[in-house]
Design an enzyme around this catalytic site. Structure first.
Site, PDB file in Angstrom:
ATOM      1  N   ASP A  13      32.643  36.192  41.451  1.00 51.02           N
ATOM      2  CA  ASP A  13      31.774  37.332  41.129  1.00 51.02           C
ATOM      3  C   ASP A  13      30.374  37.189  41.707  1.00 51.02           C
ATOM      4  OD1 ASP A  13      33.885  38.248  39.431  1.00 51.02           O
ATOM      5  OD2 ASP A  13      33.185  36.849  37.907  1.00 51.02           O
ATOM      6  N   GLY A  15      29.221  38.556  44.212  1.00 48.59           N
ATOM      7  CA  GLY A  15      28.789  39.725  44.975  1.00 48.59           C
ATOM      8  C   GLY A  15      29.309  39.666  46.403  1.00 48.59           C
ATOM      9  N   LYS A  16      30.413  38.926  46.581  1.00 42.85           N
ATOM     10  CA  LYS A  16      30.991  38.791  47.922  1.00 42.85           C
ATOM     11  C   LYS A  16      31.428  40.137  48.483  1.00 42.85           C
ATOM     12  CE  LYS A  16      34.111  36.095  46.352  1.00 42.85           C
ATOM     13  NZ  LYS A  16      33.629  35.995  44.964  1.00 42.85           N
ATOM     14  N   GLY A  40      38.112  40.962  42.021  1.00 46.18           N
ATOM     15  CA  GLY A  40      37.606  42.310  41.835  1.00 46.18           C
ATOM     16  C   GLY A  40      36.295  42.445  42.567  1.00 46.18           C
ATOM     17  N   HIS A  41      36.330  43.128  43.686  1.00 45.06           N
ATOM     18  CA  HIS A  41      35.099  43.294  44.463  1.00 45.06           C
ATOM     19  C   HIS A  41      34.564  44.699  44.277  1.00 45.06           C
ATOM     20  CE1 HIS A  41      36.135  39.852  47.441  1.00 45.06           C
ATOM     21  NE2 HIS A  41      35.768  39.437  46.265  1.00 45.06           N
ATOM     22  N   GLN A 224      37.350  34.913  44.458  1.00 42.78           N
ATOM     23  CA  GLN A 224      36.937  33.929  43.445  1.00 42.78           C
ATOM     24  C   GLN A 224      35.847  33.014  44.030  1.00 42.78           C
ATOM     25  OE1 GLN A 224      40.728  33.913  43.846  1.00 42.78           O
ATOM     26  NE2 GLN A 224      40.722  35.645  42.501  1.00 42.78           N
ATOM     27  N   THR A 300      37.628  43.320  37.121  1.00 44.42           N
ATOM     28  CA  THR A 300      39.066  43.451  36.899  1.00 44.42           C
ATOM     29  C   THR A 300      39.379  43.653  35.425  1.00 44.42           C
ATOM     30  OG1 THR A 300      39.553  42.088  38.837  1.00 44.42           O
ATOM     31  CG2 THR A 300      41.298  42.270  37.216  1.00 44.42           C
ATOM     32  N   ARG A 305      30.617  38.673  31.091  1.00 43.76           N
ATOM     33  CA  ARG A 305      30.574  37.348  31.722  1.00 43.76           C
ATOM     34  C   ARG A 305      29.606  36.437  30.982  1.00 43.76           C
ATOM     35  NH1 ARG A 305      30.113  40.232  37.527  1.00 43.76           N
ATOM     36  NH2 ARG A 305      32.319  40.669  37.799  1.00 43.76           N
ATOM     37  N   LYS A 331      21.711  39.299  44.043  1.00 44.90           N
ATOM     38  CA  LYS A 331      21.174  39.717  42.737  1.00 44.90           C
ATOM     39  C   LYS A 331      19.830  39.073  42.386  1.00 44.90           C
ATOM     40  CE  LYS A 331      24.815  41.506  40.251  1.00 44.90           C
ATOM     41  NZ  LYS A 331      25.842  41.488  39.210  1.00 44.90           N
ATOM     42  N   LEU A 332      19.030  38.847  43.403  1.00 48.95           N
ATOM     43  CA  LEU A 332      17.695  38.311  43.142  1.00 48.95           C
ATOM     44  C   LEU A 332      16.922  39.258  42.221  1.00 48.95           C
ATOM     45  CD1 LEU A 332      15.711  35.981  44.000  1.00 48.95           C
ATOM     46  CD2 LEU A 332      14.713  37.627  45.574  1.00 48.95           C
TER      47      LEU A 332
HETATM   48  P1  GDP Z   1      32.441  39.782  43.895  1.00 48.35           P
HETATM   49  O1  GDP Z   1      33.754  39.680  43.226  1.00 48.35           O
HETATM   50  O2  GDP Z   1      31.951  38.448  44.349  1.00 48.35           O
HETATM   51  O3  GDP Z   1      32.386  40.812  44.968  1.00 48.35           O
HETATM   52  O4  GDP Z   1      31.434  40.245  42.804  1.00 48.35           O
HETATM   53  P2  GDP Z   1      31.527  41.497  41.827  1.00 48.35           P
HETATM   54  O5  GDP Z   1      32.021  42.680  42.559  1.00 48.35           O
HETATM   55  O6  GDP Z   1      32.176  41.134  40.581  1.00 48.35           O
HETATM   56  O7  GDP Z   1      30.005  41.623  41.492  1.00 48.35           O
HETATM   57  C1  GDP Z   1      29.176  42.294  42.215  1.00 48.35           C
HETATM   58  C2  GDP Z   1      28.468  43.308  41.322  1.00 48.35           C
HETATM   59  O8  GDP Z   1      27.116  43.183  41.481  1.00 48.35           O
HETATM   60  C3  GDP Z   1      28.790  44.715  41.719  1.00 48.35           C
HETATM   61  O9  GDP Z   1      28.684  45.587  40.622  1.00 48.35           O
HETATM   62  C4  GDP Z   1      27.731  45.008  42.768  1.00 48.35           C
HETATM   63  O10 GDP Z   1      27.474  46.381  42.925  1.00 48.35           O
HETATM   64  C5  GDP Z   1      26.564  44.302  42.182  1.00 48.35           C
HETATM   65  N1  GDP Z   1      25.654  43.722  43.148  1.00 48.35           N
HETATM   66  C6  GDP Z   1      25.933  43.079  44.318  1.00 48.35           C
HETATM   67  N2  GDP Z   1      24.804  42.620  44.872  1.00 48.35           N
HETATM   68  C7  GDP Z   1      23.807  42.952  44.030  1.00 48.35           C
HETATM   69  C8  GDP Z   1      22.399  42.724  44.036  1.00 48.35           C
HETATM   70  O11 GDP Z   1      21.837  42.109  44.919  1.00 48.35           O
HETATM   71  N3  GDP Z   1      21.704  43.212  42.971  1.00 48.35           N
HETATM   72  C9  GDP Z   1      22.273  43.892  41.948  1.00 48.35           C
HETATM   73  N4  GDP Z   1      21.515  44.312  40.962  1.00 48.35           N
HETATM   74  N5  GDP Z   1      23.598  44.129  41.912  1.00 48.35           N
HETATM   75  C10 GDP Z   1      24.338  43.669  42.937  1.00 48.35           C
END
Ligand code: GDP
Length: 428
Positions: A13, A15-16, A40-41, A224, A300, A305, A331-332
């Site tokens: 999770d 933010g990949k 779940g992306h 993951q 998912t 979390r 997510k800085l």
């Molecule tokens: P992944 O499985 O690694 O792709 O991660 P997730 O999809 O579970 O988590 C990404 C979540 O964070 C999504 O809701 C994105 O829209 C959001 N997201 C991604 N990058 C950023 C960021 O830099 N800042 C914020 N606030 N949200 C972000």
């Protein structure tokens, strides 16, 4: 080198999805090499939020060839549902999707067995997503798996499916006292999906290797995170596949020498879903603030979390395993509101300080984080697009993580929007 691997540097999770989507704009091919529909992306596409589970994130770009490689486990029915769902969001899946014939199938009996086994584990449950991923990988290793290429011809598939399903029904009824699966009904569902997926089946490794040889930009999209790797993660609280860069070779059929550059993706803090040790876990109001600001709920499962601070020991471990050439911090902006930001620089285990991630999960469970406080910036980073746009303290924070993990920061994500990214170096 034309290959680029994107690996989660924490417990998933990170933010990949957003970063892959961002890079996929410039990629000719996007390849999934491990995991299944438990990933779940969440990505923002043209103003909408779309969640991908099995489809490579690049699927929203028609020009990119998307490959579900042999290391992935595929739930055919879930994949068809996903294809239809993204179609409703305006993303058409056509000849741009290739499914490897060697990818193993997640069958209805895997999900039934997983639910029964997690229930039997009681308090020791792993906290899986109940998508049948673990049992499908187990069948692969025990040589009882069915593969995507087995879906056709249907008669042969039916015979194989019925044989394995009958054995799994024995496990369900005799061992777990659970109701048996209705084999005919389950088979009918899979067969309907098989008919839809058949046109996408291909022998993908030669196609991927050919693309690399031709100098095409190939993005390998990890699912993951490194700490969930079945070999090097926090076993047994791990996923069933190899989530580190090593997984690319066996999961996509590409020789290690051809893989190319590896980027790690880490949040500017840490989250974890499911059970297992999490040394930097925050509590109370601070955890809640991270969860709310970061919308930290599973894509998912919807599960909230567990949230905590950046763990440099863990990310360094991930970096060493995969050989990160760069780090993308995401997510800085979630940290914009904090006055001070703890960063874990080492652990203390049984009174001894260490900067190595312990191989024993029991040791990790006893690890106490050694925190260093970084000053917060209490200003919005959301509009930043160049390093200079970041508040001084935010830039210092990024540089501090860079030096603690010993990996140069390639980019920082500052919002969910597709282009809310500050590039520190040219990444693809
Ligand atoms: P992944 O499985 O690694 O792709 O991660 P997730 O999809 O579970 O988590 C990404 C979540 O964070 C999504 O809701 C994105 O829209 C959001 N997201 C991604 N990058 C950023 C960021 O830099 N800042 C914020 N606030 N949200 C972000």
């Amino acid at each position: 080198m034309s290959g680029l691997v994107l690996i989660g540097a924490q417990w998933g999770d990170e933010g990949k999805g957003k970063i892959t989507n961002y890079l996929a704009e410039r990629a000719d091919m996007v390849v999934r090499f491990q995991g299944g529909a438990n990933a779940g992306h969440t990505v923002a596409v043209g103003g909408r939020t779309v969640v991908f589970h099995l489809l490579p994130s690049g699927i929203s770009r028609p020009s990119a060839v998307c490959v579900i490689g042999p290391g992935v486990v595929i739930d055919p029915e879930a994949l068809v549902v996903e294809i239809d769902r993204v179609a409703a969001d305006g993303i058409q899946v056509g000849a741009n999707l290739l499914i490897d014939v060697g990818a193993h199938l997640v069958m209805p009996y895997h999900k039934a067995v997983e639910a029964a086994e997690e229930a039997a584990r009681g308090g020791l449950a792993i906290g899986t997503t109940h998508r049948g991923i673990g049992p499908a990988y187990a069948d692969r290793c025990s040589r009882e798996g069915l593969r995507a290429g087995d879906l056709v011809p249907p008669a042969l598939f039916r015979e194989r499916f019925e044989r394995v399903a009958a054995r799994r029904n024995e496990v369900l009824t005799r061992l777990h006292g659970a109701p048996p699966l209705d084999v005919g009904q389950a088979l009918a569902g899979v067969e309907r999906a098989a008919a839809r997926l058949a046109p996408h089946l291909a022998d993908t490794p030669p196609i991927v290797r050919g693309a690399l040889r031709a100098g095409k930009r190939v993005l390998f999209e990890g699912a993951q995170g490194s700490l969930l790797d079945v070999a090097f993660g926090t076993y047994p609280f791990v996923t069933s596949s190899h989530t580190t860069a090593a997984g690319v070779a066996s999961g996509a059929g590409v020789p290690p020498s051809q893989i190319g550059e590896v980027l790690g993706v880490a949040k500017a803090y840490t989250t974890r879903v499911g059970a297992g040790p999490f040394p930097t876990e925050a509590e109370g109001a601070e955890a809640e603030m991270i969860r709310e600001r970061g919308a930290e709920r599973g894509a998912t499962t919807g599960r909230p979390r567990r949230c905590g601070w950046f763990d440099a020991v863990a990310v360094r471990h991930a970096a060493e395993l995969s050989g990160f050439g760069g780090l993308v911090l995401t997510k800085l902006d979630v940290l914009d509101a904090f006055e001070r930001i703890p960063v874990c620089v080492a652990y203390e285990i049984d009174g001894r300080r260490t900067d190595r991630f312990p191989r024993s999960t029991d040791d990790l469970a006893r690890a106490r984080p050694v925190f260093e406080d970084a000053p917060g910036w209490q200003a919005s980073t959301r509009e930043a697009r160049r390093p200079d746009d970041l508040p001084r303290a935010a830039l210092d924070y990024v540089r501090r993580l860079e030096s603690l993990t010993d990996v140069p920061v390639a980019a920082v994500s500052v919002g969910a929007a597709a282009h809310a990214i500050v590039e520190f170096s040219e990444i693809l």
